[in-house]
Design a protein around this motif. Sequence first.
Motif: not given
Length: 286
Positions: A194, A197, A201, A270-275, A277-278
Motif C-alpha cells: 500500500r 503503490l 503503478a 487508473a495508475s495516476q489515481r493510485m499514485m 492516493r498513495a
Amino acid sequence: MKLFKYIRLAISYAILIFMVLFSVFPLYYIIMTSFSNAPNLISLDVSDLFPKHIYFTAYRELLTTNYYGGSFPLWIRNSLILASSTALISILLAMLTGYALSRLNIPAKKTLAAFIYIVTFFPYTATAVPLYLMFAKFHMLNYIGLIIAYTPGTSIFAAFLAKLAIDSIPPSYEEIAMVDGLSRFQVFLRIVMRLALPIVALTAILSFSGAYLDFALAYAFLLPHISDWTATIGLYYAAGLLNYASAPAYNLFAAGSVIMGIPLTALFIASQRMMTRAYSTLAGVK
C-alpha cells in the motif's frame, strides 16, 4: 524592469505553446487520419486535418472484417490477456524481490542489488534472438513462453526501484503490525504494497505497455498461429504494411492505433489515481 518581465513571460508562454503543439499534433494527426476516407498517405491533403466530413469506414472495416482467419477484436483481446498477465507477474516478482533485498538478511545482498542495477542497462532488443532460440528449443513458442520472456525485462528494473522505495518505509510500521499478529507476508500485502503503490503503478504501466505494444518478439513467437496474433501483428497485416506492391491503408492503421490506445489511456488514468492516493496516505502518516 516590467518590460523585461513581460518579455520573459511571453517567451515562456511561447515555448510552452510550441511544446504543447509539438506533443499534441501527432496524436491529432493520427485521429484525423483514422476518420479520413483517404486510404494512403498520397491521398491525404492538408484539408484532411480539418475535415468537413467524418468517416467511420476504417473503424467499420477493422472491427468487422475477417483477416487471414482472424479478426482485430480477437487480436485486441489476445493483447490484453498477454499484457495483463505480464503486468501482474511483473508486479509480484518486482515487489517480492525489492522487499527481500530491502528487509531480509540474505547472503551477498549488496552484490545482488548491484548486479540487478547493472542488468537494467542492457537493451531489451539484445535478448530477442537468444530468447527465441531458447524457447524454441523447449517448444514454448506460445503465450506462456512469451509471458516468461516479457516478465524479466520490466521486473528486474522495477525490483531495483521497489528496493529503494521500501528502504524509505520505516521498519517500525511492519514491526508494530507483526506485534499485532500479522505474518510477514500479511505485512507485505497490507502495509508495504500500500505504501509502495507508486512503484506498483509504475511497474504496471511499464510491463503492460511493453507487452501490449511489442511487435518483434510477439512476431517471432506467434506468427504461425493467426488466431493467437496480438493486435500489433494483426494491424501490421490488416493495414497492408507487408505488401510492398500496394500502398498501405494508413487510415486503417491509424484507426487501429486509436483503438489500441484506449486501454493504455485507461491504465494511465487508473495508475495516476493510485499514485495520488498513495502520496496522500504517505502525507497522513505520522
